[in-house]
Design a protein around this motif. Sequence first.
Motif, short mmCIF file in Angstrom:
data_model
loop_
_atom_site.label_atom_id
_atom_site.label_comp_id
_atom_site.label_asym_id
_atom_site.label_seq_id
_atom_site.Cartn_x
_atom_site.Cartn_y
_atom_site.Cartn_z
N GLU A 22 46.44 41.56 44.01
CA GLU A 22 45.34 41.47 44.96
C GLU A 22 45.61 40.30 45.88
O GLU A 22 46.40 39.42 45.56
CB GLU A 22 43.99 41.29 44.26
N ASN A 31 36.50 43.37 49.47
CA ASN A 31 36.43 44.78 49.09
C ASN A 31 36.92 45.69 50.22
O ASN A 31 37.75 46.57 50.00
CB ASN A 31 35.01 45.18 48.68
N SER A 53 43.72 42.99 37.99
CA SER A 53 42.99 42.12 38.92
C SER A 53 41.57 42.63 39.06
O SER A 53 41.24 43.72 38.60
CB SER A 53 43.68 42.09 40.30
N ARG A 54 40.76 41.86 39.75
CA ARG A 54 39.38 42.29 40.02
C ARG A 54 39.34 43.50 40.94
O ARG A 54 38.38 44.27 40.93
CB ARG A 54 38.59 41.14 40.67
N MET A 55 40.36 43.70 41.74
CA MET A 55 40.38 44.77 42.74
C MET A 55 41.11 46.02 42.25
O MET A 55 41.15 47.02 42.95
CB MET A 55 41.08 44.27 44.01
#
Length: 109
Positions: A22, A31, A53-55
């Motif tokens: 990310e 986002n 990752s968060r994404m």
Amino acid sequence: VIAALNDLKYVNRAKKVVVFKEVIELGERTNEDHIAIAKIMAKTTNYAVLLPSRMRQLMYSTLINEGYGAGSILDAGDTARLKEIIDQNSVVLYEGRDAGKVMQSLSIK
């Protein structure tokens, strides 16, 4: 990242692979920007290795929505499959330190 992905259009290789985690510097548009990156990945690559990752889930979903096959999306632990995919007619784009570690684990430099 977007410029590098767009440049893959001009690379004459049968297999185009991206290894991606990310981009953490994107701020409040993270986002939207990761969706844009995933859409371009879907148009310019054959395989995507999405690192934890968060994404990751957002990018995975976007790739699927853009027509990318689920079998073409790999995890960091899929090194055996990645070794099968990468050959003399491949180009690999990787972004970030963690992606470099994946490539080192494959003995690809």
